[in-house]
Design a protein around this motif. Structure first.
Motif, PDB file in Angstrom:
ATOM      1  N   LEU A  91      -7.495   0.745   7.638  1.00 43.54           N
ATOM      2  CA  LEU A  91      -8.869   0.963   8.114  1.00 43.54           C
ATOM      3  C   LEU A  91      -9.906   0.207   7.293  1.00 43.54           C
ATOM      4  CD1 LEU A  91      -8.669   4.827   8.746  1.00 43.54           C
ATOM      5  CD2 LEU A  91      -8.623   3.011  10.478  1.00 43.54           C
ATOM      6  N   ALA A  92      -9.458  -0.607   6.351  1.00 43.10           N
ATOM      7  CA  ALA A  92     -10.389  -1.259   5.428  1.00 43.10           C
ATOM      8  C   ALA A  92     -11.443  -2.097   6.136  1.00 43.10           C
ATOM      9  CB  ALA A  92      -9.606  -2.124   4.432  1.00 43.10           C
ATOM     10  N   SER A 108       0.828  -1.207   0.000  1.00 41.65           N
ATOM     11  CA  SER A 108       0.000   0.000   0.000  1.00 41.65           C
ATOM     12  C   SER A 108       0.862   1.258   0.000  1.00 41.65           C
ATOM     13  CB  SER A 108      -0.945   0.000   1.213  1.00 41.65           C
ATOM     14  OG  SER A 108      -0.225   0.081   2.436  1.00 41.65           O
ATOM     15  N   LEU A 109       1.975   1.225   0.732  1.00 40.80           N
ATOM     16  CA  LEU A 109       2.883   2.374   0.745  1.00 40.80           C
ATOM     17  C   LEU A 109       3.504   2.582  -0.635  1.00 40.80           C
ATOM     18  CD1 LEU A 109       4.292   4.596   2.321  1.00 40.80           C
ATOM     19  CD2 LEU A 109       6.048   2.939   2.986  1.00 40.80           C
ATOM     20  N   PHE A 130      -8.182   0.925   0.504  1.00 38.60           N
ATOM     21  CA  PHE A 130      -9.267  -0.023   0.774  1.00 38.60           C
ATOM     22  C   PHE A 130      -9.228  -1.167  -0.234  1.00 38.60           C
ATOM     23  CE2 PHE A 130     -11.974   3.747   2.449  1.00 38.60           C
ATOM     24  CZ  PHE A 130     -11.368   3.652   3.691  1.00 38.60           C
ATOM     25  N   GLY A 131      -9.053  -0.818  -1.527  1.00 41.80           N
ATOM     26  CA  GLY A 131      -9.044  -1.826  -2.572  1.00 41.80           C
ATOM     27  C   GLY A 131      -7.888  -2.797  -2.423  1.00 41.80           C
ATOM     28  N   LEU A 132      -6.722  -2.283  -2.051  1.00 43.23           N
ATOM     29  CA  LEU A 132      -5.560  -3.157  -1.848  1.00 43.23           C
ATOM     30  C   LEU A 132      -5.787  -4.112  -0.680  1.00 43.23           C
ATOM     31  CD1 LEU A 132      -2.709  -0.551  -2.378  1.00 43.23           C
ATOM     32  CD2 LEU A 132      -3.182  -2.534  -3.834  1.00 43.23           C
ATOM     33  N   SER A 166      -2.135   8.327   2.989  1.00 38.44           N
ATOM     34  CA  SER A 166      -3.572   8.036   2.997  1.00 38.44           C
ATOM     35  C   SER A 166      -3.852   6.646   2.443  1.00 38.44           C
ATOM     36  CB  SER A 166      -4.328   9.086   2.181  1.00 38.44           C
ATOM     37  OG  SER A 166      -4.216  10.363   2.769  1.00 38.44           O
ATOM     38  N   THR A 167      -3.034   6.189   1.499  1.00 43.01           N
ATOM     39  CA  THR A 167      -3.195   4.830   0.975  1.00 43.01           C
ATOM     40  C   THR A 167      -2.936   3.800   2.074  1.00 43.01           C
ATOM     41  OG1 THR A 167      -2.434   5.600  -1.187  1.00 43.01           O
ATOM     42  CG2 THR A 167      -2.489   3.237  -0.832  1.00 43.01           C
ATOM     43  N   VAL A 168      -1.910   4.045   2.863  1.00 43.05           N
ATOM     44  CA  VAL A 168      -1.605   3.156   3.985  1.00 43.05           C
ATOM     45  C   VAL A 168      -2.744   3.198   5.010  1.00 43.05           C
ATOM     46  CG1 VAL A 168       0.040   2.623   5.817  1.00 43.05           C
ATOM     47  CG2 VAL A 168       0.862   3.492   3.627  1.00 43.05           C
ATOM     48  N   ALA A 169      -3.263   4.399   5.270  1.00 39.20           N
ATOM     49  CA  ALA A 169      -4.378   4.530   6.215  1.00 39.20           C
ATOM     50  C   ALA A 169      -5.606   3.779   5.712  1.00 39.20           C
ATOM     51  CB  ALA A 169      -4.707   6.010   6.435  1.00 39.20           C
ATOM     52  N   GLY A 170      -5.867   3.870   4.414  1.00 41.11           N
ATOM     53  CA  GLY A 170      -6.997   3.142   3.850  1.00 41.11           C
ATOM     54  C   GLY A 170      -6.825   1.640   3.993  1.00 41.11           C
ATOM     55  N   TRP A 171      -5.594   1.166   3.766  1.00 42.50           N
ATOM     56  CA  TRP A 171      -5.315  -0.257   3.936  1.00 42.50           C
ATOM     57  C   TRP A 171      -5.549  -0.688   5.380  1.00 42.50           C
ATOM     58  CZ3 TRP A 171      -1.636  -2.681   6.996  1.00 42.50           C
ATOM     59  CH2 TRP A 171      -1.414  -4.040   6.742  1.00 42.50           C
TER      60      TRP A 171
END
Length: 237
Positions: free
Chosen positions: A178-179, A4-5, A116-118, A171-176
């Motif tokens: 919090l998915a 994700s990072l 989230f998608g990842l 934010s991508t890491v955060a989405g991963w």
């Protein structure tokens, strides 16, 4: 998490690249207008075929509409605050800030959704990555050029866009992370938030600036940007 990072950094890289390109040379007004028009068209396609369509499929129209309204309101309010600051600072220092603000308010929710998608196991297509470049790079080039024209030093411009890119990548890491707790409604609302912020930014700043600089070529450039991004979205889907 490392994946994700990595993808977050790849998606945010055009923001820094645009600042570097703007600092290397002075872009002619007409060329910069064409770049901005192209980017506006790409963003329109991104809103229609990525943010809006995916939002409808995930959570339906109600959370999407709420997100759009919130995104528009937040951008509008933040942009007015920037304008007030610009008047106190003498105007030049705030040139280009609206595009950077739009990129930030778009990039954070958009890359949360990417995370989230990842986490859900969805792959990231090459077409999607190229589409992100097509939309983000002109924003960064246009904003950076305006900031430089307004008297902001190159290191400061690079610092602004590096900070925006870092926040978007994280934010991508955060989405991963919090998915598991993010419902379909929350994800849809984030899509809507990004769409609302982008729409106000484009109408208020990006499209008028493209028209001012490129004149009769702005519309054609916008169509080309839309066509390319829409085609990439169809390939990625």
């Amino acid at each position: 998490m490392l994946e994700s990072l990595l993808w977050g950094a790849v998606a945010a890289a055009p923001l820094v690249l645009g600042a570097v390109l703007a600092g290397i040379r002075a872009w002619p007004d007409r060329l910069l207008g064409i770049v901005l028009g192209f980017g506006a068209g790409a963003l329109i396609a991104s809103i229609a075929f990525e943010l809006w369509q995916d939002g409808l499929e995930q959570g339906g129209p109600v959370p999407l509409a709420i997100g759009v309204a919130l995104g528009a309101a937040v951008y509008f309010t933040a942009d007015r605050l920037v304008e007030r600051w610009a008047k106190r600072a003498g105007g030049g220092a705030a040139a280009g800030v609206p595009l950077a603000l739009g990129a930030l308010l778009d990039g954070i929710p958009e890359q949360l959704v990417l995370g989230f998608g990842l986490a859900d196991g969805a792959g990231v297509s090459v077409a999607l990555v190229v589409a992100i470049f097509v939309s983000n790079l002109p924003e960064s080039i246009g904003s950076s050029s305006d900031l430089l024209d307004g008297g902001v030093k190159r290191p400061a411009v690079l610092g602004i866009w590096s900070a925006v890119a870092a926040l978007c990548a994280l934010s991508t890491v955060a989405g991963w992370a919090l998915a598991d707790v993010a419902s379909a409604s929350i994800r849809t609302g984030l899509n809507g938030f990004a769409a609302g912020a982008l729409l106000v930014m484009m109408v208020d700043s990006m499209i008028p600036e493209a028209q001012k600089r490129a004149k009769d070529l702005a519309g054609v450039a916008t169509v080309f940007g839309f066509a390319l991004a829409a085609g990439l979205s169809a390939l990625g889907g």
